[in-house]
Design an enzyme around this catalytic site. Structure first.
Site, PDB file in Angstrom:
ATOM      1  N   GLY A 130     -13.304  -1.907  -7.669  1.00 40.90           N
ATOM      2  CA  GLY A 130     -14.536  -1.144  -7.535  1.00 40.90           C
ATOM      3  C   GLY A 130     -14.688  -0.401  -6.229  1.00 40.90           C
ATOM      4  O   GLY A 130     -15.799  -0.233  -5.727  1.00 40.90           O
ATOM      5  N   GLY A 131     -13.569   0.074  -5.649  1.00 43.37           N
ATOM      6  CA  GLY A 131     -13.673   0.842  -4.411  1.00 43.37           C
ATOM      7  C   GLY A 131     -14.335   0.011  -3.319  1.00 43.37           C
ATOM      8  O   GLY A 131     -14.036  -1.173  -3.157  1.00 43.37           O
ATOM      9  N   SER A 172      -7.764   0.910   2.861  1.00 43.26           N
ATOM     10  CA  SER A 172      -8.056   0.363   1.538  1.00 43.26           C
ATOM     11  C   SER A 172      -9.230  -0.591   1.606  1.00 43.26           C
ATOM     12  O   SER A 172      -9.468  -1.233   2.629  1.00 43.26           O
ATOM     13  CB  SER A 172      -6.834  -0.383   0.998  1.00 43.26           C
ATOM     14  OG  SER A 172      -7.138  -1.060  -0.206  1.00 43.26           O
ATOM     15  N   SER A 173      -9.954  -0.697   0.491  1.00 47.73           N
ATOM     16  CA  SER A 173     -10.994  -1.711   0.370  1.00 47.73           C
ATOM     17  C   SER A 173     -10.491  -2.953  -0.362  1.00 47.73           C
ATOM     18  O   SER A 173     -11.243  -3.931  -0.505  1.00 47.73           O
ATOM     19  CB  SER A 173     -12.202  -1.140  -0.391  1.00 47.73           C
ATOM     20  OG  SER A 173     -12.810  -0.102   0.331  1.00 47.73           O
ATOM     21  N   THR A 203      -9.484  -0.143  -9.809  1.00 49.87           N
ATOM     22  CA  THR A 203      -8.488  -1.049  -9.278  1.00 49.87           C
ATOM     23  C   THR A 203      -8.505  -2.246 -10.204  1.00 49.87           C
ATOM     24  O   THR A 203      -9.291  -2.304 -11.127  1.00 49.87           O
ATOM     25  CB  THR A 203      -8.893  -1.420  -7.834  1.00 49.87           C
ATOM     26  OG1 THR A 203      -9.027  -0.217  -7.078  1.00 49.87           O
ATOM     27  CG2 THR A 203      -7.910  -2.323  -7.138  1.00 49.87           C
ATOM     28  N   VAL A 242      -4.352   2.378  -8.767  1.00 49.92           N
ATOM     29  CA  VAL A 242      -3.895   3.773  -8.678  1.00 49.92           C
ATOM     30  C   VAL A 242      -5.030   4.630  -8.111  1.00 49.92           C
ATOM     31  O   VAL A 242      -4.998   5.845  -8.178  1.00 49.92           O
ATOM     32  CB  VAL A 242      -3.422   4.325 -10.042  1.00 49.92           C
ATOM     33  CG1 VAL A 242      -2.122   3.675 -10.473  1.00 49.92           C
ATOM     34  CG2 VAL A 242      -4.497   4.197 -11.122  1.00 49.92           C
ATOM     35  N   ASN A 243      -6.046   3.975  -7.574  1.00 48.61           N
ATOM     36  CA  ASN A 243      -7.254   4.543  -6.991  1.00 48.61           C
ATOM     37  C   ASN A 243      -8.274   4.868  -8.074  1.00 48.61           C
ATOM     38  O   ASN A 243      -8.719   3.955  -8.763  1.00 48.61           O
ATOM     39  CB  ASN A 243      -6.951   5.744  -6.092  1.00 48.61           C
ATOM     40  CG  ASN A 243      -8.083   6.001  -5.090  1.00 48.61           C
ATOM     41  OD1 ASN A 243      -8.816   5.083  -4.720  1.00 48.61           O
ATOM     42  ND2 ASN A 243      -8.232   7.223  -4.639  1.00 48.61           N
ATOM     43  N   ARG A 294       0.842  -1.190   0.000  1.00 50.09           N
ATOM     44  CA  ARG A 294       0.000   0.000   0.000  1.00 50.09           C
ATOM     45  C   ARG A 294       0.879   1.242   0.000  1.00 50.09           C
ATOM     46  O   ARG A 294       1.947   1.285   0.623  1.00 50.09           O
ATOM     47  CB  ARG A 294      -0.875  -0.017   1.250  1.00 50.09           C
ATOM     48  CG  ARG A 294      -1.926   1.084   1.336  1.00 50.09           C
ATOM     49  CD  ARG A 294      -3.004   0.907   0.328  1.00 50.09           C
ATOM     50  NE  ARG A 294      -4.175   1.730   0.633  1.00 50.09           N
ATOM     51  CZ  ARG A 294      -4.948   2.290  -0.281  1.00 50.09           C
ATOM     52  NH1 ARG A 294      -4.669   2.157  -1.562  1.00 50.09           N
ATOM     53  NH2 ARG A 294      -6.014   2.997   0.071  1.00 50.09           N
TER      54      ARG A 294
END
EC number: 2.3.2.2
Length: 583
Positions: free
Chosen positions: A487-488, A465-466, A394, A413-414, A116
Site C-alpha cells: 500500500g505504498g 521504499s516504504s 505491493t 512492481v510499484n 530493491r
C-alpha cells in the site's frame, strides 16, 4: 453549526466526501451509512504447530504449504510464494520488480537482503523534467519508468544463505499457473479493468493480459501466460544467468533501445543484491526488527513507536478511542516529515542514525499535544546528522516454521502493473520504480509522497521504499510476530497499527489487521481514515484541528503470531481474497 448527536453516530461508518472549514474548526462532510461492512475476524486465520503461511492469493499459499510438506523451511516456502505471486498476482509484484527480505534464523541470526531495483547506468538527475517541471507520466508509465529488477537475485541470495530447496523447485508452481492458466479473482479483474486502457498501448502487455479488442477479461476468466511460463522455465534450467546475463536481459535491452528506454542488458548483468544490517529498536520491552535504507519503513516504524512509548495508549484506546488515534496520527506526521528530507539510498547519501536516537525521539514526542493537532512545518534535526550514518501496489508474504525460521518478504512492481510494459516474448510485467525517486525536490510521486535531494535520481542508485518487513521478538528475545504490508506509504503505518493493536490495544493479530485504519504522511496535511471507521472516532479529531479525509484503500497486511501455547497463527487481510494456512 449543528453538531451531530454522537450517540446516534457510534455505529455509523465514514464515506468521507470532502473537507469543509467553519472558521477555526475543520470538520468533514459525511454521508451516513446505514451499516458497516464487517471486518470481524472470521475465515482469514489458520493455526498450527508446525508451520504457517499467509499471502494474498490461495494459489501462492498452497504452493508454499506444499514446499513445507516436502521438508522445506519457511525461507523456501516464502520464496516459492513470492515466485508464484509473480504469476497469479503480477499486477502487484513479480521478478520484473524488487523486494526486501527479512529473516530470523533458529539460532537468532537476523538476515536482511536488499533486492530493491536500481536506476539504469544511463539515468540522470533531471530525466523526468520537461520545461523544468517533473512530468509524472514519464516516471510512471513506459520505458523510462523501469529500473533494473532485483527480486530474483535477492531470492537466490536468500536461498543460498538460509534455504534448503533449489530455485528450480520453487519455480514449479509459477510455471504451472502461467502455462495452464488460473481463474482471475475479482481483485485481479478489477485491477485489470482499471489499467486496460494504458496496457493496450503496449503490444506485449495487450497480447498477454487483454482480449483481442484490448478489453479486460472478467473475473473467472482463465488467464494463460505462455511467455511468462517460458521465462520461468528458462530460469529453472539455466539459473540467474538466463535472467541477468542471457536471453531475458538481451530481449529487454533491445526493446528499450528501440522504444526510448535507457535500461540495458549491461544494467541487468551488473545488478547485485545486498546484505544489510537490520534496524533493531525497542517498544515496551519488545524488540522490533526492521529494514534499513533504502527502506524508510524500518526507521520510521522505530520512530513512531519511540514517539508513542511515553503515552499510555492502552488507556487512551480503552477510554476514548479517538484519543489514541490522535496520538498515533501525530507520530505518523512527524515521522513522514523526517522521511521527506533525510531518507534515501544510504550507499549514495547520508542517512543519520540519530533518526532513531532515544533523545531525539523524546524531542519529537514532546511536540505531540494530546489535545490538539500541531503543525509540522519541516523535518527535525537528529543528533550527529553529519557523522553517524546508516551504511505501494505491493504484496507481503509471511512464513514461519517449527524449526524457528521466521520470514517476511515484501515485493513489488510499484503501482498496479508497474510501468504497464511487458516486453514481447518475456511475459514479464516490468516495474515503474523510477517513480519512487524524487523527480524534483518537493514534487509528489504517484502516492503523493514528497521527497528531497537525498532521494534524487542517480545511476545505480536504489529509490527510497516504504516496504517494511518487520519481525517482533518477545521480552525473552524469542520470535513473537512477523508482519508486513502493501500500500505504498501506508505500508509503514499499517505495520505500526498492527503492532500497537496487539501490544497496546489487547487485540489478537487478526483483530489488529481487521480494524479500520488511519494514516498521515505529513504532506498533504490530512489524517485519513478507511470508510469503515465509526464516525464517533473521527468527529472529535476534526474538532481538534485535524483535516480529515477518506482512504481509498487502507492497504493489505499479512502476518504470523506465536500464541502463548506456542502455536503459530497465520493472518491474511480480509480486505482482499487471500489465504492463511497452517499445519
Amino acid at each position: 453549526m449543528i453538531r451531530p448527536n454522537r450517540a446516534r453516530l457510534a455505529a455509523a461508518t465514514l464515506p468521507l466526501l470532502g473537507l469543509v472549514t467553519f472558521g477555526s474548526l475543520t470538520t468533514c462532510l459525511v454521508l451516513l451509512a446505514s451499516s458497516a461492512r464487517a471486518l470481524a475476524p472470521a475465515d482469514f486465520t489458520a493455526t498450527g504447530t508446525q508451520h504457517a503461511v499467509a499471502t494474498v492469493q490461495p494459489i501462492a499459499t498452497n504452493a508454499a504449504m506444499e514446499v513445507l510438506a516436502e521438508g522445506g523451511n519457511a525461507v523456501d516456502a516464502a520464496i516459492c510464494a513470492a515466485l508464484t505471486l509473480g504469476v497469479v498476482d503480477n499486477h502487484n509484484s513479480g521478478i520484473g520488480g524488487g523486494c526486501l527480505i527479512l529473516i530470523l534464523s533458529p539460532d537468532g541470526e537476523l538476515i536482511a537482503i536488499d533486492g530493491r531495483e536500481t536506476a539504469p547506468a544511463a539515468a540522470d538527475h533531471d530525466m523526468f523534467l520537461v520545461d523544468g517541471k517533473a512530468d509524472p507520466d514519464l516516471s510512471q508509465v513506459g520505458p523510462l519508468a523501469v529500473a533494473t529488477p532485483g527480486a530474483l537475485a535477492a531470492y537466490a541470495m536468500a536461498l543460498d544463505t538460509a534455504g534448503s530447496k533449489p530455485l528450480a523447485r520453487l519455480l514449479q508452481a509459477g510455471i504451472a499457473a502461467a502455462r495452464d492458466g488460473f481463474p482471475l479473482d475479482t481483485n485481479y479483474a478489477n485491477r485489470l479493468k482499471g489499467a486496460s486502457e494504458v496496457l493496450a498501448k503496449f503490444p506485449g502487455s495487450k497480447a498477454q493480459l487483454l482480449d483481442a479488442e484490448g478489453k479486460a477479461h472478467p473475473a473467472g476468466y482463465v488467464l494463460k501466460q505462455p511467455d511468462l511460463a517460458a521465462t520461468y522455465e528458462g530460469i529453472a534450467k539455466d539459473g540467474l544467468d538466463y535472467f541477468y546475463r542471457g536471453p531475458l536481459a538481451e530481449r529487454v535491452g533491445a526493446w528499450m533501445a528501440e522504444n526510448g528506454g535507457v535500461l540495458t542488458a549491461k544494467d541487468f548483468a551488473g545488478y547485485e543484491p545486498k546484505r544489510r544490517e537490520p534496524i533493531v529498536s525497542k517498544y515496551r520491552g519488545l524488540t522490533i526488527v526492521g529494514f534499513p535504507p533504502p527502506s524508510s519503513g524500518g526507521i520510521h516504524i522505530a520512530q513512531m513507536l519511540g514517539m508513542l512509548e511515553p503515552f499510555d495508549l492502552a488507556a487512551a484506546f480503552k477510554k476514548e478511542r479517538h484519543d489514541g488515534i490522535h496520538l498515533v496520527g501525530e507520530a505518523m506526521k512527524l515521522a513522514f516529515a523526517d522521511r521527506a528530507y533525510w531518507l534515501g539510498d544510504s550507499d549514495f547519501v547520508d542517512v543519520p542514525r540519530g533518526l532513531i536516537d532515544a533523545a531525539y525521539l523524546k524531542t519529537l514526542s514532546e511536540k505531540i499535544d494530546p489535545k490538539k493537532a500541531t503543525e509540522a512545518p519541516a523535518q527535525g534535526e537528529p543528533p550527529q546528522w553529519r557523522q553517524d550514518l546508516f551504511g505501494r501496489h505491493t504484496t507481503h508474504i509471511a512464513a514461519a516454521d517449527a524449526q524457528g525460521w521466521w520470514v517476511g518478504i515484501t515485493t513489488t512492481v510499484n503501482t498496479g502493473f508497474g510501468s504497464k510494459v511487458i516486453v514481447p516474448g518475456t511475459g514479464l510485467v516490468l516495474n515503474n520504480e523510477m517513480d519512487d525517486f524524487s523527480a524534483q525536490p518537493g514534487a509528489p510521486n504517484a502516492f503523493g509522497l514528497v521527497g528531497m535531494e537525498n532521494n534524487s535520481v542517480a545511476p545505480g542508485k536504489r529509490p527510497l521504499s516504504s516496504m517494511s518487513p518487520t519481525i517482533v521478538l518477545d521480552l525473552e528475545g524469542n520470535p513473537l510476530m512477523t508482519v508486513g504490508a502493501a500500500g505504498g506509504p501506508k505500508i509503514i503505518t499499517q505495520v505500526v497499527l498492527a503492532i500497537i493493536g496487539v501490544v497496546d490495544g489487547g487485540m489478537t493479530l487478526a483483530e489488529a489487521v481487521a480494524q479500520p485504519r488511519w494514516h498521515h504522511q505529513w504532506r498533504p496535511d490530512v489524517l485519513s481514515f478507511e470508510k469503515q471507521t465509526p464516525i464517533i472516532d473521527v468527529l472529535p479529531l476534526a474538532e481538534r484541528g485535524h483535516a480529515v479525509g477518506m482512504l481509498s484503500s487502507g492497504g493489505i497486511t499479512q502476518g504470523i503470531i506465536r500464541e502463548e501455547s506456542g502455536e503459530l497463527t497465520a493472518v491474511r487481510d480480509p480486505r482482499v481474497p487471500g489465504k492463511a494456512a497452517a499445519r
